[in-house]
Design a protein around this motif. Structure first.
Motif, short mmCIF file in Angstrom:
data_model
loop_
_atom_site.label_atom_id
_atom_site.label_comp_id
_atom_site.label_asym_id
_atom_site.label_seq_id
_atom_site.Cartn_x
_atom_site.Cartn_y
_atom_site.Cartn_z
N TYR A 1 25.98 -34.88 -8.14
CA TYR A 1 25.32 -34.33 -9.39
C TYR A 1 25.17 -35.14 -10.80
O TYR A 1 25.99 -36.04 -11.01
CB TYR A 1 26.15 -32.82 -9.72
CG TYR A 1 26.37 -31.82 -8.61
CD1 TYR A 1 25.13 -31.01 -8.27
CD2 TYR A 1 27.09 -31.74 -7.94
CE1 TYR A 1 25.46 -30.37 -7.21
CE2 TYR A 1 27.70 -31.05 -6.86
CZ TYR A 1 26.42 -30.23 -6.59
OH TYR A 1 26.60 -29.25 -5.42
N ARG A 2 23.73 -34.83 -11.21
CA ARG A 2 23.56 -35.32 -12.45
C ARG A 2 23.63 -34.46 -13.66
O ARG A 2 22.90 -33.27 -13.61
CB ARG A 2 22.35 -36.08 -12.41
CG ARG A 2 22.05 -37.08 -11.28
CD ARG A 2 20.96 -37.61 -11.11
NE ARG A 2 20.81 -39.14 -11.45
CZ ARG A 2 19.97 -39.85 -11.37
NH1 ARG A 2 18.56 -39.62 -11.57
NH2 ARG A 2 20.45 -41.01 -11.61
N VAL A 3 24.52 -34.62 -14.55
CA VAL A 3 24.55 -33.61 -15.68
C VAL A 3 24.21 -34.36 -17.11
O VAL A 3 24.59 -35.61 -17.12
CB VAL A 3 26.09 -33.27 -15.89
CG1 VAL A 3 26.27 -32.60 -17.12
CG2 VAL A 3 26.46 -32.60 -14.49
N MET A 4 23.46 -34.01 -17.97
CA MET A 4 22.94 -34.44 -19.09
C MET A 4 23.86 -33.65 -20.23
O MET A 4 23.65 -32.41 -20.12
CB MET A 4 21.67 -35.08 -19.15
CG MET A 4 20.79 -33.71 -19.75
SD MET A 4 18.99 -34.36 -20.15
CE MET A 4 19.54 -35.04 -21.81
N VAL A 5 24.10 -34.30 -21.20
CA VAL A 5 24.50 -33.68 -22.66
C VAL A 5 23.34 -33.89 -23.43
O VAL A 5 22.91 -35.18 -23.75
CB VAL A 5 25.84 -34.40 -23.19
CG1 VAL A 5 26.16 -33.51 -24.33
CG2 VAL A 5 27.04 -34.24 -21.91
N SER A 6 23.12 -33.00 -24.01
CA SER A 6 21.71 -32.75 -25.04
C SER A 6 22.26 -32.27 -26.27
O SER A 6 22.44 -31.01 -26.44
CB SER A 6 20.61 -32.08 -24.55
OG SER A 6 19.52 -31.98 -25.24
N VAL B 1 31.58 -36.25 -7.10
CA VAL B 1 31.03 -37.25 -8.16
C VAL B 1 30.04 -36.69 -9.30
O VAL B 1 28.81 -36.38 -8.82
CB VAL B 1 30.62 -38.51 -7.77
CG1 VAL B 1 30.63 -39.66 -8.76
CG2 VAL B 1 32.01 -38.96 -6.84
N ILE B 2 30.29 -36.69 -10.48
CA ILE B 2 29.43 -36.30 -11.56
C ILE B 2 28.96 -37.62 -12.20
O ILE B 2 29.84 -38.50 -12.79
CB ILE B 2 29.88 -35.36 -12.58
CG1 ILE B 2 30.66 -34.23 -12.06
CG2 ILE B 2 29.07 -35.01 -13.59
CD1 ILE B 2 29.72 -33.03 -11.30
N ASN B 3 27.47 -37.81 -12.45
CA ASN B 3 27.09 -38.97 -13.31
C ASN B 3 26.55 -38.20 -14.57
O ASN B 3 25.65 -37.28 -14.86
CB ASN B 3 25.91 -39.40 -12.70
CG ASN B 3 25.20 -40.51 -13.37
OD1 ASN B 3 25.59 -41.00 -14.42
ND2 ASN B 3 24.08 -41.14 -12.78
N LEU B 4 27.27 -38.65 -15.64
CA LEU B 4 27.24 -37.61 -17.04
C LEU B 4 26.40 -38.62 -17.82
O LEU B 4 26.92 -39.72 -18.26
CB LEU B 4 28.77 -37.55 -17.57
CG LEU B 4 28.76 -36.66 -18.79
CD1 LEU B 4 28.10 -35.13 -18.34
CD2 LEU B 4 30.02 -36.61 -19.20
N MET B 5 25.18 -38.21 -18.31
CA MET B 5 24.23 -39.03 -19.08
C MET B 5 24.17 -38.19 -20.46
O MET B 5 24.09 -37.16 -20.63
CB MET B 5 23.06 -39.40 -18.15
CG MET B 5 23.27 -39.65 -16.90
SD MET B 5 22.09 -40.16 -15.82
CE MET B 5 21.36 -38.74 -15.38
N SER B 6 23.76 -39.18 -21.24
CA SER B 6 23.12 -38.67 -22.68
C SER B 6 22.61 -39.75 -23.65
O SER B 6 22.71 -40.99 -23.26
CB SER B 6 24.19 -37.76 -23.63
OG SER B 6 25.13 -38.63 -24.14
N ALA B 7 22.08 -39.45 -24.64
CA ALA B 7 21.77 -40.11 -25.84
C ALA B 7 23.08 -40.97 -26.53
O ALA B 7 24.24 -40.02 -26.21
CB ALA B 7 20.98 -39.67 -26.89
#
Lengths: 226, 226
Positions: free
Chosen positions: A139-144, A34-40
């Motif tokens: 995992y935590r993945v962020m899009v910047s 499981v991926i937690n995908l985060m961003s603005a």
């Protein structure tokens, strides 16, 4: 007071942590990463997923979409014939600016977990609160996005510290921006030294293969190449 | 139950509203017009202010900067020799993702209100919670970057409904994006019919004059041109 007692008390009081652990157990039982995908807002999470899921051969992926309102993102993912569930934080959860473990738990019965290798949870677009709530992810993945400026690691340090991978998106726009990539990466390392990063354009497809490799390696628990 | 009683009870319980009203009184007494400037992270609020404040002749402006951490934005504004105060929501206020009336109130003694015509409060970058907290402002202005996509009004409707003016920023990037401006404006009107909007590039200066005119007209309480 004995230190251990304080720790136990904190754990008991953390309802979100308790529910996140229950989600984790369910994910582990089903054998899904499981991926937690985060961003603005507007950093390109959904476009990235559209690109990625199309070519994820051999992996069975599902998506959980989090938004304050609308099913726009879930509709886009559904076109790819991938199992997808939309959580709206507005009607049911008081317009929350993030997903929490309980919201995710409420959506799990709608997903065929046993038939998935990978579940991506696309969080609400926000660089502050989503980082404060574990939902049971591996995992935590962020899009910047490079359009957001070089200073963002310093202004939203918790988010940049909380993630296992930073996807630097929209690099196709670099020639048209006053954005110093080296300075951004320097700022990133100042806040989260050595964090994994991938330079990507979800629009043109540049860098997508490396991100797919990261996902496949992660879901199959293979070690990273030396 | 009598409707009016319910109303009064709600007002009593709304501590933020009480403090916002106290801020309003102070602003009115000082004769300063207050703008609450909101956007997603990296939409360009600070760059817009840098551009705007340089040419605001005859108007005495001040800025209150809100960020989770860092004084980067306040440092940029201070270069313009404009009174500026930075509120960090992290150490003092629990890492909040928005400014509230009490945070703004805590900063007022540090600003020379009596010597200002205009105070711009630059909120924390976030499209959800800042819209829920009045801080005593006269007008709410949001900056919406074209890099964020056409769907944002539907995904963050409270923010788009709560504002008096939408500044559509980064229009210099339009040739390089898959962004349909007409569709975006259609979406905006679906969520907030007829809301004032200005097309701007804080980077190139396009549209900045119209935004300065809006500010001057607003601060001097002149009616809009027919």
């Amino acid at each position: 007071m004995h230190r251990k007692h304080v720790k136990v008390l904190e754990d008991v009081l953390d309802a979100n942590g308790t529910i996140a652990a229950a989600n984790r157990d369910d994910f582990d039982r089903a054998g899904v990463t499981v991926i937690n995908l985060m961003s603005a807002p507007g950093a390109g999470k959904t476009t990235l997923l559209e690109r990625t899921l199309r070519g994820l051969e051999g992996m069975r992926a599902g998506v959980l979409e989090g938004d304050v309102q609308s099913t726009l993102d879930a509709d886009r993912i559904a076109h790819l014939h991938v199992p997808v569930v939309q959580i709206n934080t507005d009607p049911g959860f008081g317009g929350e600016c993030h997903l929490d473990a309980n919201m995710v738990r409420s959506a799990l019965p709608s997903l065929p977990l046993e038939q998935l290798d990978l579940l991506v949870i696309e969080n609400v677009g926000n660089l502050v609160c989503p980082a404060e709530f574990l939902v049971g992810e591996d995992y935590r993945v962020m899009v910047s996005s490079v359009t957001e400026g070089e200073d963002k690691p310093f202004k939203y340090p918790l988010m940049f510290r909380a993630c296992d991978l930073v996807i630097v998106n929209k690099i196709d726009l670099l020639p048209h921006l006053d954005f110093d990539l080296d300075r951004y990466l320097h700022n990133l390392d100042a806040v989260h030294p050595g964090v994994d990063r991938l330079l990507v354009s979800a629009r043109t497809g540049e860098g997508i293969e490396a991100w797919r490799d990261w996902l496949i390696r992660t879901a199959t628990r293979e070690p990273a190449p030396a």
